[in-house]
Design a protein around this motif. Structure first.
Motif, PDB file in Angstrom:
ATOM      1  N   HIS A 164     -74.766 -26.768  21.770  1.00  6.07           N
ATOM      2  CA  HIS A 164     -75.042 -26.053  20.530  1.00  6.07           C
ATOM      3  C   HIS A 164     -73.911 -26.267  19.538  1.00  6.07           C
ATOM      4  O   HIS A 164     -74.127 -26.479  18.338  1.00  6.07           O
ATOM      5  N   GLN A 165     -72.678 -26.221  20.021  1.00  4.77           N
ATOM      6  CA  GLN A 165     -71.530 -26.421  19.141  1.00  4.77           C
ATOM      7  C   GLN A 165     -71.523 -27.833  18.561  1.00  4.77           C
ATOM      8  O   GLN A 165     -71.197 -28.036  17.390  1.00  4.77           O
ATOM      9  N   ARG A 166     -71.883 -28.824  19.394  1.00  5.02           N
ATOM     10  CA  ARG A 166     -71.947 -30.188  18.883  1.00  5.02           C
ATOM     11  C   ARG A 166     -73.031 -30.331  17.817  1.00  5.02           C
ATOM     12  O   ARG A 166     -72.848 -31.004  16.811  1.00  5.02           O
ATOM     13  N   GLU A 167     -74.166 -29.687  18.077  1.00  3.34           N
ATOM     14  CA  GLU A 167     -75.255 -29.745  17.107  1.00  3.34           C
ATOM     15  C   GLU A 167     -74.822 -29.090  15.799  1.00  3.34           C
ATOM     16  O   GLU A 167     -75.085 -29.610  14.708  1.00  3.34           O
ATOM     17  N   LEU A 168     -74.152 -27.936  15.911  1.00  7.32           N
ATOM     18  CA  LEU A 168     -73.677 -27.263  14.711  1.00  7.32           C
ATOM     19  C   LEU A 168     -72.671 -28.119  13.955  1.00  7.32           C
ATOM     20  O   LEU A 168     -72.661 -28.146  12.723  1.00  7.32           O
ATOM     21  N   ALA A 169     -71.811 -28.819  14.686  1.00  7.19           N
ATOM     22  CA  ALA A 169     -70.827 -29.679  14.036  1.00  7.19           C
ATOM     23  C   ALA A 169     -71.514 -30.783  13.244  1.00  7.19           C
ATOM     24  O   ALA A 169     -71.086 -31.128  12.133  1.00  7.19           O
ATOM     25  N   ALA A 170     -72.593 -31.341  13.810  1.00  6.04           N
ATOM     26  CA  ALA A 170     -73.321 -32.398  13.111  1.00  6.04           C
ATOM     27  C   ALA A 170     -73.992 -31.845  11.861  1.00  6.04           C
ATOM     28  O   ALA A 170     -73.963 -32.469  10.795  1.00  6.04           O
ATOM     29  N   VAL A 171     -74.588 -30.656  11.999  1.00  6.03           N
ATOM     30  CA  VAL A 171     -75.221 -30.035  10.838  1.00  6.03           C
ATOM     31  C   VAL A 171     -74.180 -29.702   9.783  1.00  6.03           C
ATOM     32  O   VAL A 171     -74.372 -29.949   8.587  1.00  6.03           O
ATOM     33  N   ARG A 172     -73.055 -29.156  10.239  1.00  2.36           N
ATOM     34  CA  ARG A 172     -71.987 -28.765   9.313  1.00  2.36           C
ATOM     35  C   ARG A 172     -71.453 -29.972   8.553  1.00  2.36           C
ATOM     36  O   ARG A 172     -71.155 -29.892   7.350  1.00  2.36           O
ATOM     37  N   GLU A 173     -71.336 -31.109   9.225  1.00  2.00           N
ATOM     38  CA  GLU A 173     -70.803 -32.318   8.590  1.00  2.00           C
ATOM     39  C   GLU A 173     -71.650 -32.715   7.391  1.00  2.00           C
ATOM     40  O   GLU A 173     -71.128 -33.120   6.350  1.00  2.00           O
ATOM     41  N   VAL A 174     -72.966 -32.594   7.542  1.00  2.00           N
ATOM     42  CA  VAL A 174     -73.859 -32.954   6.447  1.00  2.00           C
ATOM     43  C   VAL A 174     -73.907 -31.854   5.391  1.00  2.00           C
ATOM     44  O   VAL A 174     -73.786 -32.118   4.195  1.00  2.00           O
ATOM     45  N   LEU A 175     -74.052 -30.611   5.836  1.00  2.00           N
ATOM     46  CA  LEU A 175     -74.190 -29.515   4.891  1.00  2.00           C
ATOM     47  C   LEU A 175     -72.948 -29.340   4.024  1.00  2.00           C
ATOM     48  O   LEU A 175     -73.050 -28.941   2.866  1.00  2.00           O
ATOM     49  N   ASP A 176     -71.780 -29.628   4.579  1.00  2.00           N
ATOM     50  CA  ASP A 176     -70.551 -29.464   3.812  1.00  2.00           C
ATOM     51  C   ASP A 176     -70.478 -30.428   2.637  1.00  2.00           C
ATOM     52  O   ASP A 176     -69.655 -30.245   1.739  1.00  2.00           O
ATOM     53  N   ARG A 177     -71.324 -31.441   2.638  1.00  2.00           N
ATOM     54  CA  ARG A 177     -71.330 -32.402   1.538  1.00  2.00           C
ATOM     55  C   ARG A 177     -72.337 -32.021   0.457  1.00  2.00           C
ATOM     56  O   ARG A 177     -72.512 -32.730  -0.520  1.00  2.00           O
ATOM     57  N   LEU A 178     -72.998 -30.886   0.661  1.00  2.00           N
ATOM     58  CA  LEU A 178     -73.879 -30.340  -0.358  1.00  2.00           C
ATOM     59  C   LEU A 178     -73.148 -29.243  -1.123  1.00  2.00           C
ATOM     60  O   LEU A 178     -72.202 -28.639  -0.631  1.00  2.00           O
ATOM     61  N   ARG A 179     -73.622 -28.969  -2.316  1.00  2.00           N
ATOM     62  CA  ARG A 179     -73.094 -27.831  -3.051  1.00  2.00           C
ATOM     63  C   ARG A 179     -73.585 -26.548  -2.388  1.00  2.00           C
ATOM     64  O   ARG A 179     -74.647 -26.509  -1.794  1.00  2.00           O
ATOM     65  N   GLN A 180     -72.799 -25.505  -2.527  1.00  2.99           N
ATOM     66  CA  GLN A 180     -73.127 -24.259  -1.842  1.00  2.99           C
ATOM     67  C   GLN A 180     -74.519 -23.741  -2.172  1.00  2.99           C
ATOM     68  O   GLN A 180     -75.271 -23.368  -1.253  1.00  2.99           O
ATOM     69  N   PRO A 181     -74.953 -23.705  -3.455  1.00  5.04           N
ATOM     70  CA  PRO A 181     -76.310 -23.201  -3.739  1.00  5.04           C
ATOM     71  C   PRO A 181     -77.392 -24.039  -3.069  1.00  5.04           C
ATOM     72  O   PRO A 181     -78.406 -23.493  -2.609  1.00  5.04           O
ATOM     73  N   GLU A 182     -77.197 -25.356  -3.007  1.00  7.40           N
ATOM     74  CA  GLU A 182     -78.170 -26.231  -2.358  1.00  7.40           C
ATOM     75  C   GLU A 182     -78.179 -25.993  -0.855  1.00  7.40           C
ATOM     76  O   GLU A 182     -79.236 -25.978  -0.211  1.00  7.40           O
ATOM     77  N   ARG A 183     -77.000 -25.797  -0.287  1.00  3.13           N
ATOM     78  CA  ARG A 183     -76.883 -25.556   1.147  1.00  3.13           C
ATOM     79  C   ARG A 183     -77.598 -24.253   1.528  1.00  3.13           C
ATOM     80  O   ARG A 183     -78.302 -24.191   2.540  1.00  3.13           O
ATOM     81  N   GLU A 184     -77.447 -23.233   0.715  1.00  6.36           N
ATOM     82  CA  GLU A 184     -78.041 -21.942   1.028  1.00  6.36           C
ATOM     83  C   GLU A 184     -79.558 -21.976   0.920  1.00  6.36           C
ATOM     84  O   GLU A 184     -80.264 -21.437   1.783  1.00  6.36           O
ATOM     85  N   VAL A 185     -80.087 -22.600  -0.134  1.00  4.34           N
ATOM     86  CA  VAL A 185     -81.539 -22.638  -0.290  1.00  4.34           C
ATOM     87  C   VAL A 185     -82.171 -23.535   0.769  1.00  4.34           C
ATOM     88  O   VAL A 185     -83.287 -23.283   1.228  1.00  4.34           O
ATOM     89  N   LEU A 186     -81.446 -24.561   1.193  1.00  7.35           N
ATOM     90  CA  LEU A 186     -81.948 -25.417   2.267  1.00  7.35           C
ATOM     91  C   LEU A 186     -82.058 -24.621   3.561  1.00  7.35           C
ATOM     92  O   LEU A 186     -83.067 -24.698   4.276  1.00  7.35           O
ATOM     93  N   ALA A 187     -81.039 -23.845   3.870  1.00 10.11           N
ATOM     94  CA  ALA A 187     -81.051 -23.047   5.092  1.00 10.11           C
ATOM     95  C   ALA A 187     -82.171 -22.013   5.072  1.00 10.11           C
ATOM     96  O   ALA A 187     -82.817 -21.757   6.089  1.00 10.11           O
ATOM     97  N   LEU A 188     -82.430 -21.441   3.914  1.00  5.09           N
ATOM     98  CA  LEU A 188     -83.461 -20.409   3.828  1.00  5.09           C
ATOM     99  C   LEU A 188     -84.869 -20.987   3.884  1.00  5.09           C
ATOM    100  O   LEU A 188     -85.729 -20.489   4.619  1.00  5.09           O
ATOM    101  N   CYS A 189     -85.114 -22.057   3.114  1.00 10.49           N
ATOM    102  CA  CYS A 189     -86.477 -22.587   3.005  1.00 10.49           C
ATOM    103  C   CYS A 189     -86.851 -23.507   4.163  1.00 10.49           C
ATOM    104  O   CYS A 189     -87.990 -23.482   4.631  1.00 10.49           O
ATOM    105  N   VAL A 190     -85.908 -24.330   4.614  1.00  9.11           N
ATOM    106  CA  VAL A 190     -86.238 -25.316   5.632  1.00  9.11           C
ATOM    107  C   VAL A 190     -86.085 -24.743   7.029  1.00  9.11           C
ATOM    108  O   VAL A 190     -86.995 -24.820   7.849  1.00  9.11           O
ATOM    109  N   TRP A 191     -84.929 -24.157   7.311  1.00 11.60           N
ATOM    110  CA  TRP A 191     -84.677 -23.702   8.674  1.00 11.60           C
ATOM    111  C   TRP A 191     -85.160 -22.279   8.926  1.00 11.60           C
ATOM    112  O   TRP A 191     -85.693 -21.984   9.980  1.00 11.60           O
ATOM    113  N   ALA A 192     -84.949 -21.392   7.959  1.00 14.04           N
ATOM    114  CA  ALA A 192     -85.400 -20.012   8.159  1.00 14.04           C
ATOM    115  C   ALA A 192     -86.891 -19.863   7.859  1.00 14.04           C
ATOM    116  O   ALA A 192     -87.488 -18.858   8.218  1.00 14.04           O
TER     117      ALA A 192
END
Length: 215
Positions: free
Chosen positions: A111-139
């Motif tokens: 799980h930690q490795r998976e989170l690290a991979a997700v974090r690596e990509v998400l950290d390259r997005l702007r915060q508003p884009e990262r948040e809406v992606l998490a809400l609409c796609v994953w949540a």
């Protein structure tokens, strides 16, 4: 449920926790990239929800978007100062790796490795884009629910999600190209030639669900 929550019904709030705790935790994991921080965010979210229960509109749909909106704000707070902490940890000696055969520990490591991979990509997005992606796609919130969670217009959610998807596909293409070049270097021992069409349709592996998934 909304009326009972507003009235401070503890049994109703316990039901709310049972229904949404896992969703809130997973959302916090994706935004923070840290399991411990996600647990803190989840706890803070329900504590804040209890304290602000009287602000809940007596009419409306499920309370999930409200909770995810609180969790997004709490995760935003947790991310402040992460750069300094990571820089400090990077200067510390790498701990010795120990083998652990416990199934639970192995699952946690994966799980930690998976989170690290997700974090690596998400950290390259702007915060508003990262948040809406998490809400609409994953949540799995629709545009209106995500807009309510973030307290922004629906059109803003649409545009942010569109930019996030485009950016992720671009990043995926770059990553696939880098992986391909690295593999060729290992196999041939020399620098590979770059050809036309370096990044193919596989870049869509970022695999965000179809636009139809968020309305």
């Amino acid at each position: 449920m909304r009326e009972r929550i507003r009235a401070g019904d503890r049994e109703a709030f316990a039901d709310l926790y049972d229904r949404y705790a896992r969703t809130v935790y997973h959302h916090a994991c994706r935004l923070t990239g840290d399991l411990s921080a996600a647990e803190d965010v989840m706890s803070e979210t329900f504590l804040a929800a209890w304290r602000t229960r009287e602000q809940v509109d007596p009419e409306g749909g499920p309370l999930g978007p409200w909770l995810l909106g609180i969790a997004t704000n709490r995760a935003r707070n947790h991310r402040r100062g992460v750069g300094r902490r990571l820089a400090f940890l990077a200067r510390q000696p790498k701990p010795k790796e120990t083998e652990d055969f416990a199934e639970a520990s192995a699952e946690r490591l994966d799980h930690q490795r998976e989170l690290a991979a997700v974090r690596e990509v998400l950290d390259r997005l702007r915060q508003p884009e990262r948040e809406v992606l998490a809400l609409c796609v994953w949540a799995g919130l629709d545009y209106a629910q995500a807009a309510a969670a973030l307290d922004v217009p629906v059109g803003t959610v649409r545009s942010r999600l569109s930019r996030a998807r485009a950016r992720l596909r671009s990043l995926a293409g770059e990553r696939l190209a880098e992986d391909r070049l690295s593999e060729e270097r290992r196999e041939t021992g020399r620098e590979p030639r770059r050809g036309r069409g370096e990044v193919e349709g596989r870049a869509a592996f970022v695999a965000l669900p179809n636009e139809g998934g968020s309305r």
